[in-house]
Structure formats: C-alpha cells, structure tokens
Design a protein around this motif. Structure first.
Motif, PDB file in Angstrom:
ATOM      1  N   ILE A 217     -11.362   2.845   8.204  1.00 23.60           N
ATOM      2  CA  ILE A 217     -10.588   1.615   8.400  1.00 23.60           C
ATOM      3  C   ILE A 217     -10.292   1.468   9.890  1.00 23.60           C
ATOM      4  CG2 ILE A 217      -8.412   0.438   7.918  1.00 23.60           C
ATOM      5  CD1 ILE A 217      -8.369   1.796   5.199  1.00 23.60           C
ATOM      6  N   THR A 218     -10.773   0.397  10.478  1.00 30.65           N
ATOM      7  CA  THR A 218     -10.634   0.208  11.929  1.00 30.65           C
ATOM      8  C   THR A 218      -9.601  -0.845  12.301  1.00 30.65           C
ATOM      9  OG1 THR A 218     -12.609  -1.212  11.781  1.00 30.65           O
ATOM     10  CG2 THR A 218     -12.918   1.054  12.566  1.00 30.65           C
ATOM     11  N   GLU A 219      -9.132  -1.641  11.330  1.00 28.97           N
ATOM     12  CA  GLU A 219      -8.057  -2.599  11.591  1.00 28.97           C
ATOM     13  C   GLU A 219      -7.294  -2.810  10.296  1.00 28.97           C
ATOM     14  OE1 GLU A 219      -5.545  -4.452  13.835  1.00 28.97           O
ATOM     15  OE2 GLU A 219      -7.448  -3.776  14.709  1.00 28.97           O
ATOM     16  N   ALA A 220      -5.953  -2.635  10.359  1.00 29.76           N
ATOM     17  CA  ALA A 220      -5.164  -2.704   9.132  1.00 29.76           C
ATOM     18  C   ALA A 220      -3.709  -3.042   9.423  1.00 29.76           C
ATOM     19  CB  ALA A 220      -5.241  -1.368   8.387  1.00 29.76           C
ATOM     20  N   GLU A 223       2.075  -2.147   6.534  1.00 33.68           N
ATOM     21  CA  GLU A 223       3.219  -2.692   5.796  1.00 33.68           C
ATOM     22  C   GLU A 223       2.771  -3.449   4.554  1.00 33.68           C
ATOM     23  OE1 GLU A 223       7.167  -3.427   4.831  1.00 33.68           O
ATOM     24  OE2 GLU A 223       6.332  -2.059   6.332  1.00 33.68           O
ATOM     25  N   THR A 224       1.709  -4.242   4.678  1.00 29.50           N
ATOM     26  CA  THR A 224       1.215  -5.026   3.534  1.00 29.50           C
ATOM     27  C   THR A 224       0.068  -4.342   2.802  1.00 29.50           C
ATOM     28  OG1 THR A 224      -0.344  -6.269   4.913  1.00 29.50           O
ATOM     29  CG2 THR A 224       1.885  -7.183   4.647  1.00 29.50           C
ATOM     30  N   ARG A 225      -0.326  -3.142   3.259  1.00 32.10           N
ATOM     31  CA  ARG A 225      -1.415  -2.372   2.661  1.00 32.10           C
ATOM     32  C   ARG A 225      -2.729  -3.160   2.708  1.00 32.10           C
ATOM     33  NH1 ARG A 225       1.739  -0.405  -2.850  1.00 32.10           N
ATOM     34  NH2 ARG A 225       3.072   1.182  -1.900  1.00 32.10           N
ATOM     35  N   THR A 226      -2.972  -3.844   3.820  1.00 31.42           N
ATOM     36  CA  THR A 226      -4.157  -4.679   3.960  1.00 31.42           C
ATOM     37  C   THR A 226      -5.100  -4.121   5.015  1.00 31.42           C
ATOM     38  OG1 THR A 226      -2.919  -6.659   3.319  1.00 31.42           O
ATOM     39  CG2 THR A 226      -5.006  -7.003   4.473  1.00 31.42           C
ATOM     40  N   ALA A 227      -6.364  -3.915   4.644  1.00 36.19           N
ATOM     41  CA  ALA A 227      -7.404  -3.508   5.593  1.00 36.19           C
ATOM     42  C   ALA A 227      -8.188  -4.741   6.002  1.00 36.19           C
ATOM     43  CB  ALA A 227      -8.329  -2.482   4.954  1.00 36.19           C
ATOM     44  N   PHE A 228      -8.223  -5.019   7.312  1.00 32.31           N
ATOM     45  CA  PHE A 228      -8.951  -6.180   7.822  1.00 32.31           C
ATOM     46  C   PHE A 228     -10.388  -5.828   8.198  1.00 32.31           C
ATOM     47  CE2 PHE A 228      -4.463  -7.093   8.631  1.00 32.31           C
ATOM     48  CZ  PHE A 228      -4.353  -8.329   8.020  1.00 32.31           C
ATOM     49  N   GLU A 229     -10.568  -4.610   8.732  1.00 31.07           N
ATOM     50  CA  GLU A 229     -11.915  -4.189   9.130  1.00 31.07           C
ATOM     51  C   GLU A 229     -12.181  -2.764   8.664  1.00 31.07           C
ATOM     52  OE1 GLU A 229     -12.449  -4.557  13.317  1.00 31.07           O
ATOM     53  OE2 GLU A 229     -12.392  -6.752  13.302  1.00 31.07           O
ATOM     54  N   ILE A 230     -13.407  -2.530   8.227  1.00 31.30           N
ATOM     55  CA  ILE A 230     -13.915  -1.191   7.932  1.00 31.30           C
ATOM     56  C   ILE A 230     -15.181  -1.013   8.760  1.00 31.30           C
ATOM     57  CG2 ILE A 230     -14.912   0.308   6.165  1.00 31.30           C
ATOM     58  CD1 ILE A 230     -13.143  -1.069   4.102  1.00 31.30           C
ATOM     59  N   ASN A 231     -15.242   0.064   9.517  1.00 32.74           N
ATOM     60  CA  ASN A 231     -16.385   0.293  10.426  1.00 32.74           C
ATOM     61  C   ASN A 231     -16.582  -0.890  11.372  1.00 32.74           C
ATOM     62  OD1 ASN A 231     -16.771   2.718   9.104  1.00 32.74           O
ATOM     63  ND2 ASN A 231     -18.473   1.976   7.849  1.00 32.74           N
ATOM     64  N   VAL A 233     -16.260  -3.969  10.859  1.00 38.22           N
ATOM     65  CA  VAL A 233     -16.855  -5.111  10.163  1.00 38.22           C
ATOM     66  C   VAL A 233     -15.797  -5.626   9.183  1.00 38.22           C
ATOM     67  CG1 VAL A 233     -18.694  -5.796   8.565  1.00 38.22           C
ATOM     68  CG2 VAL A 233     -19.177  -4.160  10.396  1.00 38.22           C
ATOM     69  N   PRO A 234     -15.758  -6.938   8.877  1.00 33.95           N
ATOM     70  CA  PRO A 234     -14.814  -7.415   7.868  1.00 33.95           C
ATOM     71  C   PRO A 234     -14.817  -6.521   6.629  1.00 33.95           C
ATOM     72  CG  PRO A 234     -15.896  -9.282   8.875  1.00 33.95           C
ATOM     73  CD  PRO A 234     -16.549  -8.048   9.450  1.00 33.95           C
ATOM     74  N   ALA A 235     -13.627  -6.137   6.187  1.00 36.52           N
ATOM     75  CA  ALA A 235     -13.477  -5.064   5.202  1.00 36.52           C
ATOM     76  C   ALA A 235     -14.258  -5.311   3.910  1.00 36.52           C
ATOM     77  CB  ALA A 235     -12.001  -4.860   4.896  1.00 36.52           C
ATOM     78  N   ALA A 236     -14.129  -6.500   3.348  1.00 33.42           N
ATOM     79  CA  ALA A 236     -14.823  -6.787   2.084  1.00 33.42           C
ATOM     80  C   ALA A 236     -16.329  -6.713   2.246  1.00 33.42           C
ATOM     81  CB  ALA A 236     -14.412  -8.169   1.567  1.00 33.42           C
TER      82      ALA A 236
END
Length: 379
Positions: A217-220, A223-231, A233-236
C-alpha cells in the motif's frame, strides 16, 4: 436446550413480542446468570429491547445486530438467537463503553482491570474456586475503533482471553446496534465477563493460505481504512491485476473469494475489503496504512479444516455443550459462492454452533477478518 445445558433458542418470529415469548417458553423457569442475544437487523430495535428487558429484569443481557445468524439450521437469516447461561454454573457481568469516538485508553484500562478483579471475586463466592473465565466482546462494526478497544481491553484483562465480534446490519453499512442496559446503541461496545465451573476454550482460525505475489500500500488514509494506491497504482486496478481478473466487477462476493492477507506476529491474517469506491480506492474492514505489505489469500478445504478445528477444541473441553461463534459475513458469502454453504451449515448444526455473522472478529489483542472465532463451552 440440552439437559443441564445452556438455554439456546432460535426464533423466526417477525414481531419482537412473539420472538421474546418463544425465549420465555424455552427458559421455563431456569434461573439464569445472564443472556446473550444476536438478532437480524430487520427487527424493530426499540420494541425488541423493551421486550427483552421485560423478560429478564435485573439480569445481565447483552448482544448486537448481525449480518446473518448461526442457528440450529447453520447459516440463517431474519432470526433471533438467545443464549442463556444457567446460574448454577455461570456468572456474568457487563462493562459497556459509549461514545467510542472519544475513547480514552488509559481510563479504560483502569476500568477493565477493576472490573475483571471484581468479577472474579464475586464469581468465586457464587460458584467456588477453579473457575474458567473469558471476556465476550461486542463492538459497533462501523465504529472504526475495534483495534484500539480490543488491544486496550486485552492488555487490562491479563490472562483472561478476549473473544468477540463486530456488529452488522446485513450488508447495508448504515447503522448497527450493541445491546446492553435495556437499549440498542450505536458507537458503543460491551464486555461480558463470563465465569464458569465448566471448561471454556476460545479459538480463532482463517481458512486461507498466502499467495505468492506481494504488493505494498503506497497511499492510504488510516482513519477511514481506505487504500488509494497499491504499488503506486490505483488500488482497485492493482488488486484486480494481481488477482488476475482485470475486468472483473468488484463486489462483496469477489472480495470474499479473493481476500487480502498481511503477516503480523509471524502469522498471516486477512485484511478484508469492504467496498470499492468511485475514485479507484478500496475501503477495508480492518486497519490498514501506507507501507503495509499484502498478498492475495488462496482457499483451503474449509469444511475439513473447520472439522479438525472443532475436534481439537472438543479435546480441550470434553463434550461440547455449544460453540458461541463469531463468523465473518465474508466467510458466508464465499461459502455460498463456492457452493459449500450447505456443508458448512451441516457441520455447524452437528457441532452445536450458534452465533452471528460479523463485520470483523476480535481474538486476544487482534481485530481480524474472515475468521471463524468462537468460544467452546463444555458440558
């Protein structure tokens, strides 16, 4: 109800008064130390709370709304589950927490330590020495405070194990309820310290093994338990790529079948995804943050693994009266998708499993996902 056993009742009556009347008939004059209630989110909560309070005035009662129930049918829905603890073998006391947004860990530790010491002393006077003790813990599944409360409570409880679940409301994710003091409340939690002259054994297990590919997880937003980026790249998008199904629609069934796992304390635990968001981010049921390393979980033979787990647990308590279980709702969704829900239900029925489908489970100091966690109580 088994002879000299727990009072275990399931009702599918839709009206609260009728449902509680069924419970009353099952109790049939058995003196109870307290009771535990798991109910469908479809019940009118104010009416149900009033009926329960009228049934057992002055007796500790606690419980929560669910994302599904575990009854004598196995997986169930639109039902109410009641577990009564006979006073000749059990002692139960409750410690609630409200306003979780302003939870004070240090004050709570002192509260829990005093509570646990007092409960043990009173239970010993009522039932004698050599008792088993466990902390049954229920918390608002939408509070985002499970990790902090679980760790705080278990540290203060010491050798008394904590086991429990996060309340649900089907899969609406709007408002769950924790029941205590005669009311269903949101933004709340409760510890039920159960002491018994019988053997009790808490357990927790997931039925996935870690896959080979790792991602970070590279951006998160923790507090809201939300991952914006993985590697980066957009998380989804990255999640779908790693799973190998880049065009798949993301929904609860897909998340249940392809859980993400993280290694903590030398073991792998599931970090389940709750939802995919319009901006390509992913919201989780459990705590996540930047830098967390994840892998996609691969299923094992769930029914065989659970049978082995229950058999091992039975070996520790002798003949099992019932298992009070906290089973993640995503386990249920995945079992239905893999067409093993009937087998799971049959095993639950065979082993006397009762409980509810959760938005998360608590075991000792950890808040976890996609486990079957529970308390086996011997006869």
């Amino acid at each position: 109800m088994s002879a000299d056993g727990l009072v275990a009742v399931t009702t599918h009556a839709s009206e609260p008064d009728a449902a509680v009347a069924e419970i009353a008939r099952a109790i049939a004059g058995v003196p109870l130390a307290g009771g535990l209630v798991f109910c469908s989110h479809r019940f009118e909560r104010t009416e149900l709370a009033a009926a329960l309070d009228k049934l057992m005035p002055g007796i500790p009662l606690f419980g929560c709304t669910s994302a599904g129930e575990l009854t004598t049918r196995g997986y169930d829905s639109d039902s109410l589950v009641f577990v009564g603890f006979p006073a000749d073998a059990f002692h139960l006391e409750l410690l609630p927490f409200t306003d979780l947004d302003n939870f004070d860990p240090e004050a709570a530790r002192k509260q829990v330590r005093h509570f646990a010491g007092s409960c043990r002393n009173v239970a010993a006077l009522a039932l004698g020495e050599g008792l088993s003790h466990v902390a049954l813990f229920l918390v608002d599944g939408l509070s985002h405070r499970e990790e902090l409360l679980t760790m705080t409570a278990q540290e203060a409880l010491g050798e008394i194990e904590l086991i429990g679940g996060s309340s649900g409301d089907g899969l609406a994710f709007k408002e769950t309820g924790i029941f205590f003091d005669g009311h269903f409340q949101r933004d709340a939690a409760v510890i039920g310290l159960l002491s018994s002259s019988r053997q009790m054994q808490a357990f927790s297990a997931n039925h996935y093994r870690p896959g080979g590919e790792r991602m970070v997880i590279t951006e998160a937003d923790a507090e809201t338990r939300t991952a914006f980026e993985i590697n980066a790249v957009p998380a989804a998008e990255e999640y779908l790529r790693v799973v190998g199904q880049p065009s798949q629609t993301l929904d609860a069934a897909f998340f249940a079948s392809h859980p993400l796992m993280v290694r903590t304390g030398g073991e792998y635990h599931v970090r389940s995804i709750q939802s995919a968001n319009a901006d390509g981010s992913l919201t989780f049921y459990c705590a996540i943050d930047r830098g967390v390393v994840l892998t996609v979980g691969e299923p094992v033979d769930r029914v065989a693994a659970m049978r082995e787990l229950f058999d091992q647990t039975e070996g520790k308590v002798g003949q099992i009266d019932h298992i009070i279980a906290f089973d993640c709702v995503l386990n249920r969704i995945d079992a239905e998708r893999r067409q093993v829900a009937h087998e799971v239900s049959a095993l639950y029925t065979e082993k006397g499993v009762i409980g509810f489908n959760t938005y998360g489970e608590q075991f000792r100091t950890a808040h976890v996902n996609q486990t079957i966690s529970g308390l086996a109580i011997g006869r």
